[in-house]
Design an enzyme around this catalytic site. Structure first.
Site, PDB file in Angstrom:
ATOM      1  N   LYS A   8       6.327  12.372   3.338  1.00 56.61           N
ATOM      2  CA  LYS A   8       6.212  11.467   2.188  1.00 56.61           C
ATOM      3  C   LYS A   8       7.546  10.808   1.914  1.00 56.61           C
ATOM      4  O   LYS A   8       8.592  11.458   1.976  1.00 56.61           O
ATOM      5  CB  LYS A   8       5.750  12.252   0.959  1.00 56.61           C
ATOM      6  N   SER A  24       0.042  -4.259   7.860  1.00 53.81           N
ATOM      7  CA  SER A  24       0.764  -3.018   8.071  1.00 53.81           C
ATOM      8  C   SER A  24       1.819  -2.861   6.976  1.00 53.81           C
ATOM      9  O   SER A  24       1.905  -3.658   6.056  1.00 53.81           O
ATOM     10  CB  SER A  24       1.453  -2.977   9.435  1.00 53.81           C
ATOM     11  N   THR A  56      -2.892   1.924   5.635  1.00 56.68           N
ATOM     12  CA  THR A  56      -2.421   0.962   6.617  1.00 56.68           C
ATOM     13  C   THR A  56      -1.715   1.749   7.718  1.00 56.68           C
ATOM     14  O   THR A  56      -1.857   2.963   7.799  1.00 56.68           O
ATOM     15  CB  THR A  56      -1.519  -0.110   5.964  1.00 56.68           C
ATOM     16  N   TYR A  57      -0.955   1.054   8.558  1.00 57.30           N
ATOM     17  CA  TYR A  57      -0.209   1.733   9.622  1.00 57.30           C
ATOM     18  C   TYR A  57       1.240   1.281   9.561  1.00 57.30           C
ATOM     19  O   TYR A  57       1.564   0.225   9.015  1.00 57.30           O
ATOM     20  CB  TYR A  57      -0.817   1.439  11.000  1.00 57.30           C
ATOM     21  N   GLY A  72       0.348  -8.634   5.323  1.00 59.52           N
ATOM     22  CA  GLY A  72      -1.078  -8.959   5.308  1.00 59.52           C
ATOM     23  C   GLY A  72      -1.677  -8.747   3.934  1.00 59.52           C
ATOM     24  O   GLY A  72      -1.031  -8.945   2.908  1.00 59.52           O
ATOM     25  N   ALA A  73      -2.932  -8.310   3.906  1.00 52.82           N
ATOM     26  CA  ALA A  73      -3.655  -8.137   2.640  1.00 52.82           C
ATOM     27  C   ALA A  73      -2.945  -7.181   1.693  1.00 52.82           C
ATOM     28  O   ALA A  73      -3.019  -7.338   0.470  1.00 52.82           O
ATOM     29  CB  ALA A  73      -5.077  -7.657   2.920  1.00 52.82           C
ATOM     30  N   ALA A  74      -2.242  -6.182   2.227  1.00 52.03           N
ATOM     31  CA  ALA A  74      -1.526  -5.229   1.373  1.00 52.03           C
ATOM     32  C   ALA A  74      -0.473  -5.912   0.514  1.00 52.03           C
ATOM     33  O   ALA A  74      -0.099  -5.407  -0.546  1.00 52.03           O
ATOM     34  CB  ALA A  74      -0.878  -4.148   2.233  1.00 52.03           C
TER      35      ALA A  74
END
Length: 115
Positions: A8, A24, A56-57, A72-74
């Site tokens: 984390k 990502s 996501t990655y 992107g969308a994030a």
């Protein structure tokens, strides 16, 4: 078998939000290495300000840069300056110790925990 927290990055500051990208989260490669996350690893990201939670990655960012970029969308789920928690998990058949990095406002490790 159970999914347990393995790594984390706690309270990282988003440095960029890039909507025009395939998707990502870009993370300073030093942080990836130190917490044990791999490039391409599936992670859960939680935005502390909005409560948004998404998967996501990971992609490696420049070492020492402190970059935490949502792509992107994030990029619609948190803005630069927002604090996020990035978590990686492992499917195991016995308890493991998670490596937790507490970072400062520049995304530099302030403290390392294990629990």
């Amino acid at each position: 078998m159970r999914w347990l927290l393995r790594s984390k990055i706690h309270r990282a500051t988003v440095t960029e939000a890039r909507l025009d990208y395939e998707g990502s989260i870009t993370i300073d490669a030093d942080l990836l290495d130190r917490c044990g996350m791999w490039v391409g690893e599936k992670v859960t990201v939680v935005c502390i300000e909005t409560g948004a939670r998404f998967e996501t990655y990971t992609l490696p960012g420049e070492r020492g840069s402190g970059i935490i970029a949502l792509n992107g969308a994030a990029a619609r789920l948190a803005a630069p300056g927002d604090k996020v928690i990035i978590m990686g998990y492992e499917l195991v058949n016995e308890p493991i110790k998670a490596k937790v990095l507490l970072v400062d406002m520049n995304n530099k490790v302030a403290k390392e925990l294990s629990y």
